[in-house]
Design an enzyme around this catalytic site. Structure first.
Site, short mmCIF file in Angstrom:
data_model
loop_
_atom_site.label_atom_id
_atom_site.label_comp_id
_atom_site.label_asym_id
_atom_site.label_seq_id
_atom_site.Cartn_x
_atom_site.Cartn_y
_atom_site.Cartn_z
N HIS A 57 -3.26 14.06 0.74
CA HIS A 57 -3.44 13.20 1.92
C HIS A 57 -2.23 13.30 2.84
O HIS A 57 -2.37 13.51 4.05
CB HIS A 57 -3.66 11.75 1.47
N ASP A 88 -8.88 0.52 2.41
CA ASP A 88 -7.85 0.13 3.38
C ASP A 88 -8.34 0.53 4.77
O ASP A 88 -7.97 1.59 5.29
CB ASP A 88 -6.53 0.82 3.01
N TYR A 145 2.93 3.14 14.98
CA TYR A 145 3.50 3.33 13.64
C TYR A 145 4.97 3.74 13.60
O TYR A 145 5.63 3.57 12.57
CB TYR A 145 2.65 4.30 12.81
N ARG A 200 -7.23 4.22 13.64
CA ARG A 200 -6.33 5.38 13.81
C ARG A 200 -5.67 5.43 15.17
O ARG A 200 -4.53 5.90 15.30
CB ARG A 200 -7.12 6.67 13.59
N GLU A 232 -10.21 4.08 4.17
CA GLU A 232 -9.37 4.86 3.25
C GLU A 232 -9.81 4.54 1.83
O GLU A 232 -9.78 3.39 1.40
CB GLU A 232 -7.88 4.53 3.44
N TYR A 256 1.35 5.70 -0.62
CA TYR A 256 0.99 6.92 0.11
C TYR A 256 1.15 8.05 -0.90
O TYR A 256 1.83 9.03 -0.66
CB TYR A 256 1.98 7.04 1.28
N THR A 266 -8.81 -5.61 4.33
CA THR A 266 -8.72 -4.68 3.20
C THR A 266 -9.75 -5.17 2.18
O THR A 266 -9.69 -6.32 1.75
CB THR A 266 -7.31 -4.71 2.57
N ASP A 282 0.83 -1.19 0.00
CA ASP A 282 0.00 0.00 0.00
C ASP A 282 0.88 1.26 0.00
O ASP A 282 1.72 1.42 0.88
CB ASP A 282 -0.92 -0.01 1.23
MN MN Z 1 -3.81 3.07 2.99
#
Ligand code: MN
Length: 470
Positions: free
Chosen positions: A159, A261, A272, A265, A227, A154, A285, A152
Site C-alpha cells: 500500500h 477507514d 495531509y 482522497r 480502506e 500504515y 470509521t 491507524d
Molecule cells: Mn487507514
C-alpha cells in the site's frame, strides 16, 4: 507467544447449537467471538447516538449468549477466577490466563459431547438469543468495544509503495518507512458499528496539483474511498511511561476485527502535509460487530512477512524470535461493492479484491510495542488498525485509490505512471467507478482457513454512502 493451540481448536468439536455445525458458518464452536449489544427499551431519538457501551455477548452459530446475564444468574462461570463482566472492556482488562479459562469454559458449555451438556444447556438457554429473531425494540447492535482512543497504522509495504508511487514517482517510500511502524492518531468519537450509513463529507478541495498558487474551494468530497483494514483491540493496558516489550505485546492484545477507514482522497491531498490526515479520515470509521479473540486465532498464525533482500533489520526493541517465526496472522480478506442501482435490480455485490493479512510488513506486536515505546498509555479496549491491507498483485489492493490506478511498482519491469491515470471498474449495470458514488455499499469479509482446522470467520463490515448534506 501466549496463545497456544489446545482442545478448544479441535476440528471434531461440535455444538448443541445446531447452526454452529454448518460448514459454511463463520461462527463454529472453535471461534466464539465477542460482540456488544445495548439491551433495553429504546426511544427512536436515543438510537441515533450509537457511541455507547453495550452488554458483552459471545456469538456461536446463529445465536448470541449474554455473558453478563450468564454470570449473574446461571452460575456457569465459577472456577474461572472472576465472576463479573460488565462489558467487553472488562474482559479485555484480564490477563491472558484468565481469558484462556473463559474460552475453555465457553467451549465446554457449548460442546455437544460434554457430560454436563444437559445441565449447562438448561442453565444458559434463557440468555441465548437467535440473531435472526432479535426484538429490535430491545436489542441494538453497537461497536464490539467502545474505545477511548483509536490509532491507524500504515503497515502494508505494498500500500505504502503504491500510494507513494502516485505522488512521488522517484521516491515512493520515505526513508523512515522500514524502521518505524508509521501511524496517525484517529478519532474514537466517529467509530460506528457495521451497517451505519456514512455521509459524504465536505472539505477544502484543490483543482489539479498542489502548489504555492493553490486556492481551495469548499465542496463535497469527489474522490470518496474506503480502506480495507484489520483492527486489533488492546487487552491489558500499561502504566503511562512504561513501555510494552515485543515479547509481552501479544499478551496485551484481546483480539481482531474488520475495519473500514473511509477516506476523502481530495481532502487528504490538500491537508495531509505536514502533520498527516485530518478531516479526510475523521468523519467515520466502520468496525465489524465481532472481536475474534487471539486465542481463537492461534491455529492461523504464520511467520512475519519476509523482508525483501537488502531491507534493514528493525531496531532491537521491535525484534524477537517469536515475532519473526509467528507474528503474522493469515486472514483472507475480501471486499465487495454494491451500487444502489445493483440493489434495485437484485444484482449480487461484485468482488473488488481478495488478499491476506499475512502480507503486512509490520506485525501487530511491532505496532503495539512501538506505540507504547515512548511511554504512551494504552487502555483496555483501545482500537489500533493496521492501515490499508494491500498485497503484491492488482487484485489484492485494498482501496479504490490503488485498485483503479494503472501503475504497478511490483510488476516486472515496474510500471510507474502519474497519479491521475486510472481505469474505472465496470459494474454489471454499466455504471463505472474510479472512486465511490452515493448509494454505494462497501462490504468487507474476513476468514481464516488452514488444513486440519475448522474455518472461522469475522462476519461482515458494511456501510452505505449517503449524499453530502445540502
Ligand atoms: Mn487507514
Amino acid at each position: 507467544m501466549p496463545y497456544q493451540i489446545d482442545d478448544t481448536h479441535d476440528p471434531k468439536l461440535e455444538s448443541w447449537v445446531e447452526s454452529a455445525n454448518d460448514p459454511e458458518t463463520d461462527f463454529p464452536i472453535q471461534n466464539l467471538p465477542l460482540c456488544s449489544l445495548s439491551v433495553g427499551f429504546h426511544e427512536e431519538e436515543e438510537k441515533s447516538d450509537r457511541h455507547i457501551v453495550g452488554d458483552p455477548f459471545v456469538r456461536i452459530g446463529n445465536s448470541i449468549l449474554n455473558i453478563q446475564e450468564c454470570f449473574k444468574d446461571a452460575g456457569v462461570m465459577s472456577g474461572c477466577g472472576f465472576n463479573v463482566l460488565a462489558d467487553v472492556q472488562a474482559l479485555a482488562s484480564l490477563d491472558s490466563t484468565s481469558r484462556g479459562l473463559f474460552r475453555k469454559r465457553l467451549s465446554e458449555i457449548f460442546s455437544a459431547n460434554n457430560p454436563k451438556r444437559k445441565e449447562w444447556q438448561e442453565r444458559v438457554a434463557p440468555f441465548l438469543y437467535d440473531v435472526n429473531n432479535l426484538d429490535d425494540e430491545v436489542f441494538e447492535w453497537v461497536t464490539p468495544i467502545c474505545p477511548r482512543d483509536y490509532t491507524d497504522f500504515y503497515a502494508s509495504l505494498y500500500h505504502a509503495t503504491n500510494v507513494g508511487s502516485m505522488f512521488r514517482p522517484d521516491n515512493p517510500l520515505l526513508p523512515n518507512y522500514k524502521h518505524i511502524p508509521i501511524a496517525y492518531h484517529g478519532r474514537a468519537s466517529t467509530i460506528v458499528p457495521s451497517g451505519t450509513p456514512v455521509r459524504r463529507p465536505w472539505g477544502q478541495l484543490i483543482e489539479g496539483n498542489v502548489g504555492s498558487e493553490s486556492r481551495p474551494t469548499r465542496a463535497p468530497c469527489k474522490l470518496f474511498d474506503y480502506e480495507l483494514e484489520v483492527g486489533f483491540v488492546v487487552g491489558r493496558g500499561n502504566e503511562r511511561g512504561e513501555p510494552i516489550s515485543i515479547e509481552e505485546a501479544e499478551d496485551h492484545i484481546l483480539g481482531m476485527c474488520l475495519v473500514n477507514d473511509w477516506s476523502a482522497r481530495d481532502i487528504q491531498k490538500w491537508e495531509y502535509q505536514p502533520l498527516g490526515p485530518f478531516l479526510a479520515k475523521n468523519f467515520a470509521t466502520t468496525v465489524s460487530p465481532y472481536i475474534v479473540t487471539m486465542e481463537a486465532l492461534a491455529p492461523f498464525r504464520c511467520p512475519a512477512m519476509e523482508r525483501p533482500a537488502g531491507d534493514p533489520t528493525p531496531l532491537g526493541y521491535l525484534t524477537s524470535e517469536a515475532n519473526t517465526a509467528s507474528g503474522g496472522v493469515d486472514i483472507t480478506l475480501e471486499v465487495f461493492l454494491s451500487s444502489a442501482k445493483m440493489r434495485e435490480q437484485n444484482i449480487d455485490p461484485v468482488q473488488l479484491s481478495k488478499g491476506s493479512f499475512k502480507d503486512m510488513y509490520w506485525t501487530i506486536a511491532q505496532m503495539l510495542t512501538h506505540h507504547a515505546s515512548g511511554g504512551c498509555q494504552m487502555n483496555p479496549g483501545d482500537l489500533l488498525a493496521s492501515g490499508t491491507v494491500s498485497g503484491p498483485t492488482r487484485g489484492a489492493r485494498g482501496c479504490m485509490l490503488e485498485l483503479t490506478w494503472d501503475g504497478d511498482p511490483f510488476a516486472s519491469p515496474p510500471v510507474i505512471v502519474p497519479g491521475t491515470q486510472r481505469t474505472p471498474i465496470k459494474l454489471p449495470t454499466g455504471e463505472e467507478r474510479k472512486f465511490l458514488g452515493d448509494g454505494d455499499e462497501i462490504i468487507i469479509k474476513g476468514y481464516c482457513e488452514r488444513e486440519g482446522f475448522r474455518r472461522i470467520g469475522f462476519g461482515e463490515c458494511r456501510g452505505v454512502i449517503q449524499p453530502a448534506v445540502g
